[in-house]
Structures are given as structure tokens and as C-alpha cells.
Motif scaffolding. Structure first.
Motif, PDB file in Angstrom:
ATOM      1  N   ASN A   9       0.832  -1.244  -0.118  1.00  0.00           N
ATOM      2  CA  ASN A   9      -0.109  -0.123   0.147  1.00  0.00           C
ATOM      3  C   ASN A   9       1.004   1.164   0.101  1.00  0.00           C
ATOM      4  O   ASN A   9       2.165   1.177   0.139  1.00  0.00           O
ATOM      5  CB  ASN A   9      -0.795  -0.023   1.113  1.00  0.00           C
ATOM      6  N   MET A  14       3.068   3.552   7.481  1.00  0.00           N
ATOM      7  CA  MET A  14       3.102   2.120   7.506  1.00  0.00           C
ATOM      8  C   MET A  14       4.259   1.422   7.141  1.00  0.00           C
ATOM      9  O   MET A  14       4.838   0.348   7.775  1.00  0.00           O
ATOM     10  CB  MET A  14       1.796   1.523   6.784  1.00  0.00           C
ATOM     11  N   SER A  43      -4.527   1.744   1.629  1.00  0.00           N
ATOM     12  CA  SER A  43      -4.520   0.376   2.552  1.00  0.00           C
ATOM     13  C   SER A  43      -5.051  -0.352   1.590  1.00  0.00           C
ATOM     14  O   SER A  43      -5.845  -0.144   0.601  1.00  0.00           O
ATOM     15  CB  SER A  43      -5.465   0.684   3.587  1.00  0.00           C
ATOM     16  N   ILE A  44      -5.008  -1.665   1.850  1.00  0.00           N
ATOM     17  CA  ILE A  44      -5.521  -3.073   0.953  1.00  0.00           C
ATOM     18  C   ILE A  44      -6.496  -3.788   1.640  1.00  0.00           C
ATOM     19  O   ILE A  44      -6.316  -4.197   2.736  1.00  0.00           O
ATOM     20  CB  ILE A  44      -4.561  -3.683   0.481  1.00  0.00           C
ATOM     21  N   ALA A  74       4.775  -7.207   2.037  1.00  0.00           N
ATOM     22  CA  ALA A  74       4.511  -6.924   3.429  1.00  0.00           C
ATOM     23  C   ALA A  74       2.967  -6.439   3.488  1.00  0.00           C
ATOM     24  O   ALA A  74       2.760  -5.264   4.047  1.00  0.00           O
ATOM     25  CB  ALA A  74       5.510  -5.974   4.146  1.00  0.00           C
ATOM     26  N   CYS A  75       1.994  -7.307   2.913  1.00  0.00           N
ATOM     27  CA  CYS A  75       0.756  -7.300   3.104  1.00  0.00           C
ATOM     28  C   CYS A  75       0.195  -8.487   2.969  1.00  0.00           C
ATOM     29  O   CYS A  75       0.518  -9.498   2.355  1.00  0.00           O
ATOM     30  CB  CYS A  75       0.156  -6.496   1.680  1.00  0.00           C
ATOM     31  N   PHE A  76      -1.034  -8.813   3.946  1.00  0.00           N
ATOM     32  CA  PHE A  76      -1.251 -10.047   4.255  1.00  0.00           C
ATOM     33  C   PHE A  76      -2.127 -10.870   3.002  1.00  0.00           C
ATOM     34  O   PHE A  76      -2.199 -12.059   3.259  1.00  0.00           O
ATOM     35  CB  PHE A  76      -2.229 -10.123   5.578  1.00  0.00           C
ATOM     36  N   THR A 114      -7.784 -10.843  11.731  1.00  0.00           N
ATOM     37  CA  THR A 114      -7.321  -9.894  10.705  1.00  0.00           C
ATOM     38  C   THR A 114      -7.995  -8.521  10.845  1.00  0.00           C
ATOM     39  O   THR A 114      -8.681  -8.349  11.744  1.00  0.00           O
ATOM     40  CB  THR A 114      -7.368 -10.575   9.301  1.00  0.00           C
ATOM     41  N   THR A 115      -8.044  -7.796   9.819  1.00  0.00           N
ATOM     42  CA  THR A 115      -8.809  -6.495   9.837  1.00  0.00           C
ATOM     43  C   THR A 115     -10.144  -6.361   9.494  1.00  0.00           C
ATOM     44  O   THR A 115     -11.061  -7.137  10.272  1.00  0.00           O
ATOM     45  CB  THR A 115      -7.965  -5.512   8.898  1.00  0.00           C
ATOM     46  N   THR A 119     -12.036  -8.763   4.352  1.00  0.00           N
ATOM     47  CA  THR A 119     -10.961  -9.245   3.944  1.00  0.00           C
ATOM     48  C   THR A 119     -10.648 -10.715   4.374  1.00  0.00           C
ATOM     49  O   THR A 119      -9.688 -11.439   3.743  1.00  0.00           O
ATOM     50  CB  THR A 119      -9.576  -8.338   4.431  1.00  0.00           C
ATOM     51  N   VAL A 146      -7.413  -0.869   8.250  1.00  0.00           N
ATOM     52  CA  VAL A 146      -5.874  -1.211   8.215  1.00  0.00           C
ATOM     53  C   VAL A 146      -5.350   0.242   8.903  1.00  0.00           C
ATOM     54  O   VAL A 146      -4.274   0.074   9.712  1.00  0.00           O
ATOM     55  CB  VAL A 146      -5.301  -1.339   6.791  1.00  0.00           C
ATOM     56  N   GLY A 180      -3.357 -10.933  10.725  1.00  0.00           N
ATOM     57  CA  GLY A 180      -3.751 -11.034   9.255  1.00  0.00           C
ATOM     58  C   GLY A 180      -3.545  -9.578   8.637  1.00  0.00           C
ATOM     59  O   GLY A 180      -4.236  -9.308   7.900  1.00  0.00           O
ATOM     60  N   CYS A 181      -2.568  -8.795   9.335  1.00  0.00           N
ATOM     61  CA  CYS A 181      -2.064  -7.346   8.675  1.00  0.00           C
ATOM     62  C   CYS A 181      -0.736  -7.282   8.915  1.00  0.00           C
ATOM     63  O   CYS A 181      -0.260  -7.229  10.107  1.00  0.00           O
ATOM     64  CB  CYS A 181      -3.253  -6.348   9.120  1.00  0.00           C
ATOM     65  N   GLY A 182      -0.145  -6.583   8.076  1.00  0.00           N
ATOM     66  CA  GLY A 182       1.197  -6.104   8.184  1.00  0.00           C
ATOM     67  C   GLY A 182       1.246  -4.893   8.976  1.00  0.00           C
ATOM     68  O   GLY A 182       2.222  -4.722  10.034  1.00  0.00           O
TER      69      GLY A 182
HETATM   70  C1  2AL Z   1      -3.529  -5.545   4.662  1.00  0.00           C
HETATM   71  C2  2AL Z   1      -2.217  -5.246   4.945  1.00  0.00           C
HETATM   72  O1  2AL Z   1      -1.374  -6.255   5.433  1.00  0.00           O
HETATM   73  N1  2AL Z   1      -1.974  -4.155   4.511  1.00  0.00           N
HETATM   74  C3  2AL Z   1      -3.005  -3.680   3.928  1.00  0.00           C
HETATM   75  O2  2AL Z   1      -2.895  -2.390   3.304  1.00  0.00           O
HETATM   76  N2  2AL Z   1      -3.878  -4.590   4.118  1.00  0.00           N
HETATM   77  N3  2AL Z   1      -4.334  -6.765   5.093  1.00  0.00           N
HETATM   78  C4  2AL Z   1      -5.458  -6.749   5.768  1.00  0.00           C
HETATM   79  N4  2AL Z   1      -6.181  -7.925   5.938  1.00  0.00           N
HETATM   80  O3  2AL Z   1      -6.236  -5.816   5.849  1.00  0.00           O
END
Ligand code: 2AL
Length: 243
Positions: A9, A14, A43-44, A74-76, A114-115, A119, A146, A180-182
Motif C-alpha cells: 500500500n 506504515m 490501504s488494501i 508486506a501485505c497479508f 485480521t482487519t 478481507t 488497516v 492478518g495485517c502487516g
Molecule cells: C492488509 C495489509 O497487511 N496491509 C494492508 O494494506 N492491508 N491486510 C489486511 N487484511 O487488511
């Protein structure tokens, strides 16, 4: 050795916090260069974000050329992992894949926390793709965005994450937590202290596993489907990404 950490991202803060987490576990002689794409989502948090982010990952792999001994995504969701492996001979590790491997060394079954709930399916697809369905006992969303993890070093999110981890450990009868998130890298040690079970941050796991692969002299195989991309023109904005 030189490790390239790509935050897929575009949130530079971050990138910096993940680089700090990476340097905390890296060997003294490991140099970590942390970058993010020049375009793409901040953000992803879904499939649409992921597709654009994967192109950004390739931009950064191409920019690094042959200067790096290993690359960490480095993104899950591990966006662009297979494509990045085609694009370089250096080992490329996604933080989800690295975390699943690490968790499997220290537990018979793990839970992913995770977030956003939306996701979860991305992590569930990766569990199947990587063959971890016999080790992953559940994937749990918290609806923490995120970028909320970026405020206050993520500390404000710790109580909600702790509750979600405790519920996951009980419901799944699992022995370890995969974050579950960087962006959760900064809170993994505190969560492990509170929970008393292994808590795996994929960023740290990927750094240590990348160092091990380099130490073993292993490179991405160019025989088979990680062969270098075929030379061809890419049109429009993707022009520089053509081989
Ligand atoms: C993520 C992550 O690791 N970075 C990001 O932008 N989104 N993963 C997530 N599950 O939200």
C-alpha cells in the motif's frame, strides 16, 4: 545481506513502522530497504485494492533490479507474489505465506485474526492456495480498518485484538495466532505477552525466513512457471512493466 521490504500500500508511515519491526528481528549484518509503490491504494482491504497494489509491487521489484538478496511483500494478501517471483531470481516471501509456515512450526493449528471481515476471504483463499487448510483452524475479522493500526502505534487497537484472539483460540481450539495485517507488526509482542501463546507477525517471520533462504543459497527457480516473463510490449500506463 540486502532485503527489500515492499509495503504494497502507499502509506509511507506504515512502511516505516513495518521496517522498524523488520529491523528488530534482522541480523546485524542485514540491511533492510523499505519502499512502497508510487501509485495505488493507501490501504488494501479488498480485491479491487489488491489488483492495483500488485502492479505497484511489480513496479518496485523492477526498480530494485538485481540489487537485493531477497524481497518481502508486506501485505497479508501477498498481492503479486507469483508475478514478483517471475520478475526476479531473488527469493520473494509474502507475509501470509511466511506466517503460516512459522505458525506450523510451533502449533498443530493456528487462527488468523485480521482487519475487516470483508478481507477474511482473501486469507481463506491463501490458506487453500498454500495448502494450509489442515493447520489453519479459522480466519476471523475484527472490523479494524488497516489505517487505524497506524494511529498511536496501534496501541488503541490492542484491547479489541486481544478479545478477538482469545475468542478465536477458544472457538478454533488453536494454539497460535497469526496476525492478518502487516500493520499489526507493532503490537505482536504485546499480544503474545497478554495471550501467553505464540503470536506470529508475518513481517518478522518473513525477515527471518528470507535470511535463512539466502543463507542456504536458495534462489527462485527459473525452471517451470516462475520462469522470467516472456518479452512483449505492454501498452498504456503499464508500458514500463513490459519485459
Ligand atoms: C492488509 C495489509 O497487511 N496491509 C494492508 O494494506 N492491508 N491486510 C489486511 N487484511 O487488511
Amino acid at each position: 545481506m540486502n532485503l527489500l521490504l515492499i509495503n504494497p500500500n502507499t502509506t509511507a508511515s506504515m512502511t516505516r513502522s513495518m521496517a522498524e519491526a523488520a529491523r528488530r528481528v534482522a541480523r546485524p549484518d542485514t540491511r533492510i530497504t523499505a519502499v512502497q509503490p508510487s501509485f495505488g491504494p493507501v490501504s488494501i482491504e479488498g480485491h479491487h485494492d489488491e489488483v492495483i497494489a500488485a502492479a505497484g509491487v511489480l513496479e518496485q521489484v523492477r526498480a530494485a533490479g538485481t540489487s537485493m538478496d531477497a524481497v518481502i511483500l508486506a501485505c497479508f494478501g501477498d498481492p503479486g507474489l507469483d508475478a514478483a517471483r517471475e520478475a526476479t531470481e531473488a527469493p520473494v516471501l509474502g507475509i501470509a505465506e511466511a506466517a503460516f509456515h512459522a505458525a506450523s512450526f510451533v502449533s498443530t493449528g493456528f487462527s488468523v485474526v485480521t482487519t475487516l471481515v470483508r478481507t477474511c476471504v482473501i486469507a481463506e483463499h491463501l490458506v487453500l492456495k498454500y495448502g494450509y487448510e489442515r493447520r489453519c483452524r479459522g480466519v476471523h475479522g475484527t472490523n479494524i480498518p488497516v489505517l487505524a493500526l497506524e494511529e498511536d502505534g496501534g496501541l488503541a487497537c490492542v484491547p479489541a485484538l486481544e478479545d478477538a484472539c482469545r475468542a478465536a483460540l477458544a472457538r478454533d481450539r488453536s494454539g497460535a495466532i497469526v496476525l492478518g495485517c502487516g500493520g499489526m507488526a507493532s503490537v505482536s509482542a504485546e499480544l503474545q505477552r497478554r495471550l501467553g501463546v505464540p503470536v506470529i507477525d508475518g513481517v518478522a517471520a518473513a525477515v527471518v525466513l528470507a535470511e535463512a533462504l539466502v543463507q542456504l543459497g536458495l534462489r527462485t527457480s527459473k525452471q517451470g512457471d516462475y520462469a522470467t516473463p516472456l518479452p512483449k510490449r505492454y501498452l498504456g500506463w503499464a508500458g514500463p512493466l513490459g519485459w
